[in-house]
Design an enzyme around this catalytic site. Structure first.
Site, short mmCIF file in Angstrom:
data_model
loop_
_atom_site.label_atom_id
_atom_site.label_comp_id
_atom_site.label_asym_id
_atom_site.label_seq_id
_atom_site.Cartn_x
_atom_site.Cartn_y
_atom_site.Cartn_z
N LYS A 1 40.20 46.16 27.89
CA LYS A 1 41.04 45.35 27.00
C LYS A 1 40.29 45.03 25.71
O LYS A 1 39.12 44.65 25.74
CB LYS A 1 41.45 44.05 27.72
CG LYS A 1 42.37 43.17 26.89
CD LYS A 1 42.98 42.07 27.72
CE LYS A 1 43.79 41.10 26.87
NZ LYS A 1 44.81 41.73 26.03
N HIS B 1 41.37 40.31 33.28
CA HIS B 1 41.92 41.60 32.87
C HIS B 1 40.93 42.73 33.14
O HIS B 1 39.75 42.51 33.40
CB HIS B 1 42.23 41.58 31.36
CG HIS B 1 43.51 40.87 31.01
ND1 HIS B 1 43.58 39.51 30.86
CD2 HIS B 1 44.76 41.34 30.79
CE1 HIS B 1 44.82 39.16 30.54
NE2 HIS B 1 45.56 40.26 30.50
#
Ligand SMILES: NC(=O)C1=CN([C@@H]2O[C@H](COP(=O)(O)OP(=O)(O)OC[C@H]3O[C@@H](n4cnc5c(N)ncnc54)[C@H](OP(=O)(O)O)[C@@H]3O)[C@@H](O)[C@H]2O)C=CC1
Ligand SMILES: O=C(O)C1=N[C@H](C(=O)O)C[C@H](O)C1
Length: 248
Positions: free
Chosen positions: A137, A133
């Site tokens: 995040k 990711h």
């Protein structure tokens, strides 16, 4: 018209959802709420359903407010463990007409990836999950990776498969990732990425890799809109968009 409020409306996913709701012929965006805005606007605007893409630390307070005010909720925010789900079930018992949908991932490809991984998991000695990711995040591992690992573990338990081979006895803490229900989960955070996951399965002389990539946050919007359309007909708690899509 379904009147919709969005929580986290200025965020990466919330802003995409606002655009999706505005473009949907059967929905009206009546409240776009972010940090500093008053939750009461959800009530005064007459929102029938709320979509939450905020933060794991904020989502439970938001849901308590929605349930207390009889507003259905479609939730993408991560951070739901069994204790949180039990709390939601308790709140919903006092509001029997309200529906809450919690989905670790709203993209169709991610849902299929989880199902394919669970189906394949009993046939291989080894299964590990790698999620990749963007570095902004909040949580690790991702909600999707946790859910995938739980589904893999359940499928292997049901099939009576042995524990995975792993001779590691020395090394650095964290090198083997997190242990989710006996399945190793590795989290990568790299600028430029959006949301990606690989499930690596291996047996004698072969491997199988199942990979999903969300290349744009638009990938989450159709699933969210489906959830909004269906939630009023699903009172109580639903976990996973696959139930709404009729896969299960
Ligand atoms: N289920 C799924 O398919 C997906 C789930 N997610 C999850 O959704 C969540 C949000 O992700 P993302 O959009 O990338 O995050 P962002 O940080 O970009 O967006 C979150 C937004 O919510 C705001 N916010 C924080 N607390 C509150 C609150 N109490 N009330 C209203 N707004 C609030 C934030 O404001 P501020 O920045 O000022 O804090 C921000 O604008 C994460 O948990 C992520 O893992 C993400 C993608 C897909
Ligand atoms: O924060 C994100 O970006 C994402 N969060 C969800 C998760 O934690 O699984 C879904 C997707 O991976 C994007």
């Amino acid at each position: 018209m379904i009147t919709v409020g969005v929580l986290g409306a200025r965020g990466r996913v919330g802003s995409e959802v606002c655009r999706g709701v505005e473009a949907a012929a059967d929905m009206e965006l009546v409240a776009a709420v972010d940090v500093g805005d008053d939750l009461d606007s959800l009530v005064t605007s007459g929102a029938r359903a709320v979509v939450d893409f905020t933060h794991p630390d904020a989502v439970m307070d938001n849901l308590e407010f929605c349930i207390d005010h009889g507003i259905h909720a479609v939730v993408g925010t991560t951070g739901f463990d069994d204790a949180r789900l039990d709390t939601l079930r308790r709140w919903l018992a006092d509001a029997p007409s309200v529906g809450v949908l919690i989905a670790p991932n709203f993209s169709i490809g991610a849902i299929l990836m989880m199902r394919f991984a669970a189906a394949a998991a009993p046939y291989y000695e080894s299964v590990e999950v790698v999620e990749l990711h963007h570095p902004t995040k909040a949580d690790a591992p991702s909600g999707t990776a946790r859910r995938t690992a739980e589904l893999i573990a359940a499928a292997r338990r049901e099939a009576g498969v042995d524990a995975m081979p792993d001779a590691t006895s020395t090394g650095l803490d964290g090198a083997r990732g997190a242990d989710v229900d006996g399945v190793r989960v590795h989290s990568v955070r790299v600028r430029g990425l959006v949301a990606h996951q690989e499930v690596l399965l291996g047996g004698p002389g072969e491997t199988l890799t199942i990979r999903h990539d969300s290349l744009d946050r638009a990938s989450f919007v159709p699933g969210v809109l489906t959830g909004v359309r269906e939630i009023a007909a699903r009172p109580g708690l639903t976990v996973g968009l696959e139930h709404v899509l009729g896969f299960i």
